[in-house]
Design an enzyme around this catalytic site. Structure first.
Site, PDB file in Angstrom:
ATOM      1  N   ASP A   1      14.574   3.118   8.561  1.00  0.00           N
ATOM      2  CA  ASP A   1      14.081   4.451   8.899  1.00  0.00           C
ATOM      3  C   ASP A   1      14.001   4.621  10.417  1.00  0.00           C
ATOM      4  OD1 ASP A   1      13.765   5.018   6.222  1.00  0.00           O
ATOM      5  OD2 ASP A   1      11.620   4.560   6.181  1.00  0.00           O
TER       6      ASP A   1
ATOM      7  N   TYR B   1       9.375  -7.882   6.855  1.00  0.00           N
ATOM      8  CA  TYR B   1       8.833  -6.802   7.674  1.00  0.00           C
ATOM      9  C   TYR B   1       7.397  -7.101   8.082  1.00  0.00           C
ATOM     10  CZ  TYR B   1      12.606  -3.990   5.567  1.00  0.00           C
ATOM     11  OH  TYR B   1      13.810  -3.517   5.147  1.00  0.00           O
TER      12      TYR B   1
ATOM     13  N   ASP C   1       4.953   7.908   5.701  1.00  0.00           N
ATOM     14  CA  ASP C   1       4.822   7.301   7.028  1.00  0.00           C
ATOM     15  C   ASP C   1       4.234   8.307   8.008  1.00  0.00           C
ATOM     16  OD1 ASP C   1       6.908   9.016   7.819  1.00  0.00           O
ATOM     17  OD2 ASP C   1       8.440   7.481   7.535  1.00  0.00           O
TER      18      ASP C   1
ATOM     19  N   ARG D   1       7.276   1.805   2.519  1.00  0.00           N
ATOM     20  CA  ARG D   1       6.412   2.994   2.453  1.00  0.00           C
ATOM     21  C   ARG D   1       5.749   3.119   1.084  1.00  0.00           C
ATOM     22  NH1 ARG D   1      10.093   7.635   3.191  1.00  0.00           N
ATOM     23  NH2 ARG D   1      11.782   6.133   2.848  1.00  0.00           N
TER      24      ARG D   1
END
Length: 305
Positions: A48, A76, A90, A181
């Protein structure tokens, strides 16, 4: 006056890029491809625009093998903003709801086990997945919500790194197709206060981590000093992302037939699965799969330079 078309270079290899904030994955690819002056490029899975970190970029012959990097596990580090949900999951989205946060580190630790291992996720509307040929994010922007079937993903590691005020940092090691997310939203729902991703950084993609990665600033500096050719120093071998696969060496005779699409027998080949294949000069010539007859069947080929 007619503009002279820029002559692109034929280069092959992988650059491990530390994608900066605000770039789409394709935007990052096109920027680096322009600096490299490469005639062909592809990335290995979307990050993203909000996210930063490891994005392997494939050029030339390496683009033939990008799908195998796309299948790799990722790691991550995410910052969860507790107490607020957004329409995108987000910090880029509009706030949908806010709630008071009465959550401790111990509360977060207590809910994490239910998100480890094999879990089901419903993909977010703001995603590149398609419904009847239309990307979901386009439908979402038009105010349309459609049903999305849950998908099975694997969370290999999920750890709380820190918790301060209304923010918590987590480490996630996961299979391909995992939406961080959605994971953060689901954790926030179980906690009862809601949550969204405030920051997201990919630290690993398959065999590559941030120690391998180069920043846009560094690439631009080297390009300014030495031109596109100077960036070749950051290219790693086409087969770098396949180092965990078994190796098969072919004779000169077998290589000829294999490169012409025919399965061949090879000494010390495994009994099954994918293999990386090298010729008699130990040059990488492609990837194959062991077929039912125990032969090495070609899947993706490159020809020796």
């Amino acid at each position: 006056m007619q503009q002279v078309k820029r002559k692109r270079r034929s280069v092959s290899g992988i650059i491990i890029f530390d994608k900066p904030y605000g770039f789409s994955s394709n935007g990052a690819l096109q920027k680096v491809r322009w600096l490299l002056n490469s005639d062909k490029g592809g990335h290995t899975g979307s990050l993203d625009p909000l996210a930063t970190g490891v994005l392997p970029l494939c050029f030339g012959e390496a683009t033939k093998f990008s799908r195998y990097l796309l299948d790799a596990d990722k790691v991550y580090e995410a910052t969860m903003q507790l107490g607020a949900t957004t329409n995108t999951g987000d910090a880029e989205g509009e706030v949908l709801e806010t709630k008071a946060v009465n959550v401790s580190a111990a509360d977060i630790e207590a809910v994490l086990p239910q998100f480890r291992g094999v879990i089901e996720q419903v993909p977010p509307m703001y995603s590149a997945l398609k419904k009847d040929g239309q990307p979901l994010y386009k439908l979402a922007r038009a105010g349309i919500t459609v049903e999305r079937p849950a998908r099975t993903v694997t969370i290999n590691r999920l750890e709380l790194l820190s918790c301060e005020g209304e923010q918590a940092r987590i480490l996630v090691s996961c299979s391909k197709g995992t939406y961080i997310r959605t994971l953060v939203e689901d954790i926030g729902a179980v906690l009862g206060c809601g949550a969204h991703v405030a920051q997201l950084r990919r630290t690993e993609a398959g065999p590559f981590d941030l120690t391998h990665a180069v920043t846009l600033e560094e690439l631009e500096r080297v390009h300014e000093e030495g031109g596109a050719e100077a960036l070749d120093a950051y290219m790693i071998a086409v087969d770098s992302g396949l180092q965990h696969w078994p190796i098969v060496y072919l004779t000169e005779h077998s290589s000829f037939f294999w490169l012409n699409g025919q399965p061949v027998r090879a000494q010390n080949a495994p009994l099954e699965g994918m293999v990386r294949v090298y010729n008699h000069n130990q040059e990488f010539i492609g990837v194959g799969e062991i077929d039912d007859d125990g032969m090495v069947a070609p899947k993706r080929l490159i020809r020796s330079q």
